[in-house]
Structure formats: C-alpha cells, structure tokens
Design a protein around this motif. Structure first.
Motif, PDB file in Angstrom:
ATOM      1  N   ALA A 134       0.826  -1.204   0.000  1.00 21.04           N
ATOM      2  CA  ALA A 134       0.000   0.000   0.000  1.00 21.04           C
ATOM      3  C   ALA A 134       0.865   1.262   0.000  1.00 21.04           C
ATOM      4  CB  ALA A 134      -0.930  -0.002   1.215  1.00 21.04           C
ATOM      5  N   LEU A 135       1.965   1.225   0.753  1.00 21.09           N
ATOM      6  CA  LEU A 135       2.877   2.369   0.799  1.00 21.09           C
ATOM      7  C   LEU A 135       3.528   2.591  -0.560  1.00 21.09           C
ATOM      8  CD1 LEU A 135       4.005   4.466   2.793  1.00 21.09           C
ATOM      9  CD2 LEU A 135       5.841   2.855   3.325  1.00 21.09           C
ATOM     10  N   ALA A 136       3.973   1.511  -1.186  1.00 22.53           N
ATOM     11  CA  ALA A 136       4.589   1.616  -2.508  1.00 22.53           C
ATOM     12  C   ALA A 136       3.575   2.081  -3.553  1.00 22.53           C
ATOM     13  CB  ALA A 136       5.182   0.266  -2.918  1.00 22.53           C
ATOM     14  N   ASP A 137       2.371   1.535  -3.494  1.00 22.45           N
ATOM     15  CA  ASP A 137       1.328   1.963  -4.427  1.00 22.45           C
ATOM     16  C   ASP A 137       0.986   3.432  -4.218  1.00 22.45           C
ATOM     17  OD1 ASP A 137       1.273  -0.574  -5.434  1.00 22.45           O
ATOM     18  OD2 ASP A 137      -0.832  -0.967  -4.991  1.00 22.45           O
ATOM     19  N   GLY A 138       1.076   3.895  -2.966  1.00 22.69           N
ATOM     20  CA  GLY A 138       0.829   5.310  -2.689  1.00 22.69           C
ATOM     21  C   GLY A 138       1.835   6.211  -3.390  1.00 22.69           C
ATOM     22  N   ILE A 139       3.095   5.764  -3.459  1.00 25.01           N
ATOM     23  CA  ILE A 139       4.106   6.515  -4.212  1.00 25.01           C
ATOM     24  C   ILE A 139       3.719   6.557  -5.683  1.00 25.01           C
ATOM     25  CG2 ILE A 139       6.477   6.408  -5.096  1.00 25.01           C
ATOM     26  CD1 ILE A 139       7.398   5.576  -2.365  1.00 25.01           C
ATOM     27  N   MET A 140       3.312   5.415  -6.220  1.00 23.87           N
ATOM     28  CA  MET A 140       2.903   5.368  -7.625  1.00 23.87           C
ATOM     29  C   MET A 140       1.707   6.279  -7.869  1.00 23.87           C
ATOM     30  SD  MET A 140       3.016   1.266  -8.344  1.00 23.87           S
ATOM     31  CE  MET A 140       4.162   0.191  -7.497  1.00 23.87           C
ATOM     32  N   ASP A 141       0.717   6.234  -6.976  1.00 22.61           N
ATOM     33  CA  ASP A 141      -0.469   7.074  -7.121  1.00 22.61           C
ATOM     34  C   ASP A 141      -0.091   8.552  -7.184  1.00 22.61           C
ATOM     35  OD1 ASP A 141      -1.974   4.756  -6.927  1.00 22.61           O
ATOM     36  OD2 ASP A 141      -2.576   5.096  -4.842  1.00 22.61           O
ATOM     37  N   ALA A 142       0.734   8.979  -6.228  1.00 19.96           N
ATOM     38  CA  ALA A 142       1.128  10.385  -6.165  1.00 19.96           C
ATOM     39  C   ALA A 142       1.951  10.780  -7.386  1.00 19.96           C
ATOM     40  CB  ALA A 142       1.923  10.651  -4.886  1.00 19.96           C
ATOM     41  N   ALA A 143       2.837   9.899  -7.815  1.00 14.32           N
ATOM     42  CA  ALA A 143       3.675  10.193  -8.978  1.00 14.32           C
ATOM     43  C   ALA A 143       2.841  10.323 -10.253  1.00 14.32           C
ATOM     44  CB  ALA A 143       4.742   9.117  -9.152  1.00 14.32           C
ATOM     45  N   VAL A 144       1.872   9.438 -10.412  1.00 10.04           N
ATOM     46  CA  VAL A 144       1.006   9.499 -11.595  1.00 10.04           C
ATOM     47  C   VAL A 144       0.194  10.791 -11.586  1.00 10.04           C
ATOM     48  CG1 VAL A 144      -1.017   8.461 -12.690  1.00 10.04           C
ATOM     49  CG2 VAL A 144       0.893   7.016 -11.974  1.00 10.04           C
ATOM     50  N   LEU A 145      -0.354  11.162 -10.436  1.00 15.01           N
ATOM     51  CA  LEU A 145      -1.144  12.397 -10.340  1.00 15.01           C
ATOM     52  C   LEU A 145      -0.295  13.623 -10.664  1.00 15.01           C
ATOM     53  CD1 LEU A 145      -3.292  11.684  -7.153  1.00 15.01           C
ATOM     54  CD2 LEU A 145      -4.094  11.828  -9.524  1.00 15.01           C
ATOM     55  N   ALA A 146       0.924  13.651 -10.147  1.00 15.02           N
ATOM     56  CA  ALA A 146       1.811  14.783 -10.419  1.00 15.02           C
ATOM     57  C   ALA A 146       2.187  14.838 -11.892  1.00 15.02           C
ATOM     58  CB  ALA A 146       3.069  14.688  -9.558  1.00 15.02           C
ATOM     59  N   ARG A 147       2.450  13.691 -12.470  1.00 10.65           N
ATOM     60  CA  ARG A 147       2.817  13.656 -13.886  1.00 10.65           C
ATOM     61  C   ARG A 147       1.656  14.101 -14.774  1.00 10.65           C
ATOM     62  NH1 ARG A 147       5.950  12.070 -17.964  1.00 10.65           N
ATOM     63  NH2 ARG A 147       5.004  10.908 -19.691  1.00 10.65           N
ATOM     64  N   LEU A 148       0.451  13.651 -14.465  1.00  8.28           N
ATOM     65  CA  LEU A 148      -0.711  14.063 -15.253  1.00  8.28           C
ATOM     66  C   LEU A 148      -0.930  15.569 -15.159  1.00  8.28           C
ATOM     67  CD1 LEU A 148      -3.265  11.198 -14.504  1.00  8.28           C
ATOM     68  CD2 LEU A 148      -2.025  11.632 -16.634  1.00  8.28           C
ATOM     69  N   GLU A 149      -0.718  16.122 -13.983  1.00  3.03           N
ATOM     70  CA  GLU A 149      -0.882  17.569 -13.819  1.00  3.03           C
ATOM     71  C   GLU A 149       0.110  18.326 -14.700  1.00  3.03           C
ATOM     72  OE1 GLU A 149      -2.595  21.057 -12.181  1.00  3.03           O
ATOM     73  OE2 GLU A 149      -3.243  18.971 -12.115  1.00  3.03           O
ATOM     74  N   ARG A 150       1.320  17.799 -14.787  1.00  8.31           N
ATOM     75  CA  ARG A 150       2.365  18.470 -15.564  1.00  8.31           C
ATOM     76  C   ARG A 150       2.243  18.247 -17.068  1.00  8.31           C
ATOM     77  NH1 ARG A 150       7.871  17.093 -12.074  1.00  8.31           N
ATOM     78  NH2 ARG A 150       7.504  18.556 -10.341  1.00  8.31           N
ATOM     79  N   THR A 151       1.695  17.109 -17.457  1.00  8.89           N
ATOM     80  CA  THR A 151       1.693  16.774 -18.887  1.00  8.89           C
ATOM     81  C   THR A 151       0.352  16.968 -19.572  1.00  8.89           C
ATOM     82  OG1 THR A 151       1.263  14.436 -18.373  1.00  8.89           O
ATOM     83  CG2 THR A 151       3.568  15.108 -18.621  1.00  8.89           C
ATOM     84  N   TRP A 152      -0.729  16.926 -18.818  1.00 10.82           N
ATOM     85  CA  TRP A 152      -2.047  17.024 -19.444  1.00 10.82           C
ATOM     86  C   TRP A 152      -2.627  18.432 -19.421  1.00 10.82           C
ATOM     87  CZ3 TRP A 152      -6.152  13.503 -21.092  1.00 10.82           C
ATOM     88  CH2 TRP A 152      -5.645  12.273 -21.540  1.00 10.82           C
ATOM     89  N   ARG A 153      -2.314  19.201 -18.411  1.00 13.34           N
ATOM     90  CA  ARG A 153      -2.865  20.557 -18.312  1.00 13.34           C
ATOM     91  C   ARG A 153      -1.942  21.566 -19.005  1.00 13.34           C
ATOM     92  NH1 ARG A 153      -6.957  21.488 -14.589  1.00 13.34           N
ATOM     93  NH2 ARG A 153      -7.348  19.797 -13.088  1.00 13.34           N
ATOM     94  N   PRO A 154      -2.510  22.586 -19.635  1.00 15.85           N
ATOM     95  CA  PRO A 154      -1.688  23.686 -20.143  1.00 15.85           C
ATOM     96  C   PRO A 154      -0.930  24.319 -18.979  1.00 15.85           C
ATOM     97  CG  PRO A 154      -3.931  23.822 -21.004  1.00 15.85           C
ATOM     98  CD  PRO A 154      -3.945  22.766 -19.938  1.00 15.85           C
ATOM     99  N   GLU A 172       5.339  15.792  -1.700  1.00 13.20           N
ATOM    100  CA  GLU A 172       5.485  15.613  -0.253  1.00 13.20           C
ATOM    101  C   GLU A 172       5.086  14.195   0.159  1.00 13.20           C
ATOM    102  OE1 GLU A 172       3.070  18.695   1.373  1.00 13.20           O
ATOM    103  OE2 GLU A 172       4.437  20.300   0.758  1.00 13.20           O
ATOM    104  N   LYS A 173       4.021  13.673  -0.460  1.00 14.25           N
ATOM    105  CA  LYS A 173       3.604  12.295  -0.178  1.00 14.25           C
ATOM    106  C   LYS A 173       4.704  11.310  -0.562  1.00 14.25           C
ATOM    107  CE  LYS A 173      -1.350  13.034  -1.041  1.00 14.25           C
ATOM    108  NZ  LYS A 173      -2.493  12.656  -1.913  1.00 14.25           N
ATOM    109  N   ILE A 174       5.300  11.539  -1.717  1.00 15.99           N
ATOM    110  CA  ILE A 174       6.369  10.652  -2.183  1.00 15.99           C
ATOM    111  C   ILE A 174       7.548  10.675  -1.227  1.00 15.99           C
ATOM    112  CG2 ILE A 174       8.106  10.340  -4.003  1.00 15.99           C
ATOM    113  CD1 ILE A 174       5.928  11.291  -6.005  1.00 15.99           C
ATOM    114  N   GLN A 175       7.955  11.881  -0.825  1.00 17.93           N
ATOM    115  CA  GLN A 175       9.107  11.988   0.088  1.00 17.93           C
ATOM    116  C   GLN A 175       8.811  11.355   1.440  1.00 17.93           C
ATOM    117  OE1 GLN A 175      12.093  12.711  -0.464  1.00 17.93           O
ATOM    118  NE2 GLN A 175      12.102  13.833  -2.399  1.00 17.93           N
ATOM    119  N   ALA A 176       7.599  11.551   1.944  1.00 19.04           N
ATOM    120  CA  ALA A 176       7.237  10.956   3.238  1.00 19.04           C
ATOM    121  C   ALA A 176       7.243   9.436   3.150  1.00 19.04           C
ATOM    122  CB  ALA A 176       5.859  11.458   3.673  1.00 19.04           C
ATOM    123  N   ALA A 177       6.743   8.911   2.044  1.00 12.15           N
ATOM    124  CA  ALA A 177       6.714   7.453   1.879  1.00 12.15           C
ATOM    125  C   ALA A 177       8.117   6.888   1.733  1.00 12.15           C
ATOM    126  CB  ALA A 177       5.862   7.085   0.668  1.00 12.15           C
TER     127      ALA A 177
END
Length: 204
Positions: free
Chosen positions: A95-115, A129-134
């Motif tokens: 769950a902790l590892a998946d949480g890193i993946m979740d946060a990373a995917v969300l951050a990447r989508l924000e950077r690549t999908w939005r103008p 911050e979630k990634i670093q804490a995990a």
C-alpha cells in the motif's frame, strides 16, 4: 490468461513480475488507456490497467487484487505470507509503494495534461510531499535488512522496486538513490532478477 496493460505502468509491471516469479504464463496485451480508441472500458469500467482476463473470461482488477490472485495460482515462490499478521505487514508495504505510484502518476498528469497556465503548483507539491514521506518511511523500516519483510523476497519488495523504478523513469530529479542508499541497495539487487530486468520500462 491475458493481462491488459502498458509497458510503462508501474502497476502493470508489479503484476507482470509476480507472474514471472510464480512461473505462471500470461499473455500481455498492450493497451494505451489514454488513446481515443482505447477499449479498456470493455474489460474494466474504471478504464484502468492492469486488467487480467482469466481463462474463463472473467475480468480481474486492480493490481493488488491481481497480484494476490496470481500468488495463489502456484506454490512456487510464495510472495504473500499465509499468517494473518505477516500478510498484513506485506500488504501494508504494498500500500505504501502503491501510494508513491499514485502520487507520482497524479503529479505527472498535472504536468503533462494541463496547459502550463492551468497547472497547480500546490497540487504537484502535495504529491511530491507524499512521495518523500513514503520514501522516508520505507528507508526507516527497511533499515539494514536484506528484504522489506522476513528473510526472503515478498510482494513488499516487488511493490517497492516498481515504485522507485517508476520514480527513476518519470521523476529522476527526486534523486532518491542518493537520499536513501539502503533502498538503492535493495533496488539494485532486485534488478539482478530476470523478472525485473525483463519488465524494465522503455525510456521513451
């Protein structure tokens, strides 16, 4: 069986590694869920990968469910302990590892999908911050141990390896290998396994 997924998804990589470690054959059907002509919703109404199509045609998702299902298909390389407390410990690592993946995917989508002018820096910062804490928690829990839990590789190690590997692919600026050398030691050991080397995502 058929596994629907992409070559870069860390969730797909996780279950592919589990199948390889269990020595259970599964065909990979590559699917781009972001393409206009994607048909993933025909198998998974959530539109996500991985999605496993069993021999009887039943669809099984998400990655945690598939990994647990795959572990029960063969007695080879038991990856999830049968003891309830140990099982919970391994699944908590996952769950902790998946949480890193979740946060990373969300951050990447924000950077690549939005103008650029619509991107939310506070949102991306929150995910970072979630990634670093995990990562800090993982490093502290791993300590000097050879494996995340117990004296052999489990699903915990596979999940952690896929999470940090995804960071190397999409967020090399995080430089977790320098910050947490014990995690890097674990990752380098995992890369020596055929299951990990065979599923390394393409860099493009």
């Amino acid at each position: 069986m058929k596994l629907i997924g992409s070559l870069t998804s860390p969730y797909v990589r996780k279950v592919r590694i589990v199948f390889l470690e269990k020595k259970v054959d599964v065909d990979l059907a590559v699917e781009n869920v972001w393409a206009a002509d994607t048909k993933i919703a025909l198998s998974n109404p959530l539109g996500k990968v991985p999605c496993l199509i069993s021999d009887d045609g039943e669809a099984i998702y998400d990655s945690r469910v598939i990994a647990e299902y795959a572990d029960g298909l063969s007695p080879v390389s038991k990856l999830i302990p049968s003891d309830n407390r140990e099982r919970a410990a391994v699944k908590t690592w996952e769950a902790l590892a998946d949480g890193i993946m979740d946060a990373a995917v969300l951050a990447r989508l924000e950077r690549t999908w939005r103008p650029a002018e619509q991107q939310s820096t506070p949102w991306v910062d929150r995910q970072m911050e979630k990634i670093q804490a995990a990562l800090r928690q993982m490093s502290a829990q791993l300590g000097e141990n050879a494996w995340c839990h117990g004296n052999q590789m489990t699903l915990a190690d596979i999940a952690v390896g896929c999470a940090v590997g995804f960071l190397l692919l999409r967020f090399p600026d995080i430089q977790w290998q320098t910050q947490y050398p014990n995690l890097d030691t674990l990752y380098q050991k995992l890369l020596q396994r055929p299951s990990f080397s065979a599923t390394e995502p393409p860099k493009a």
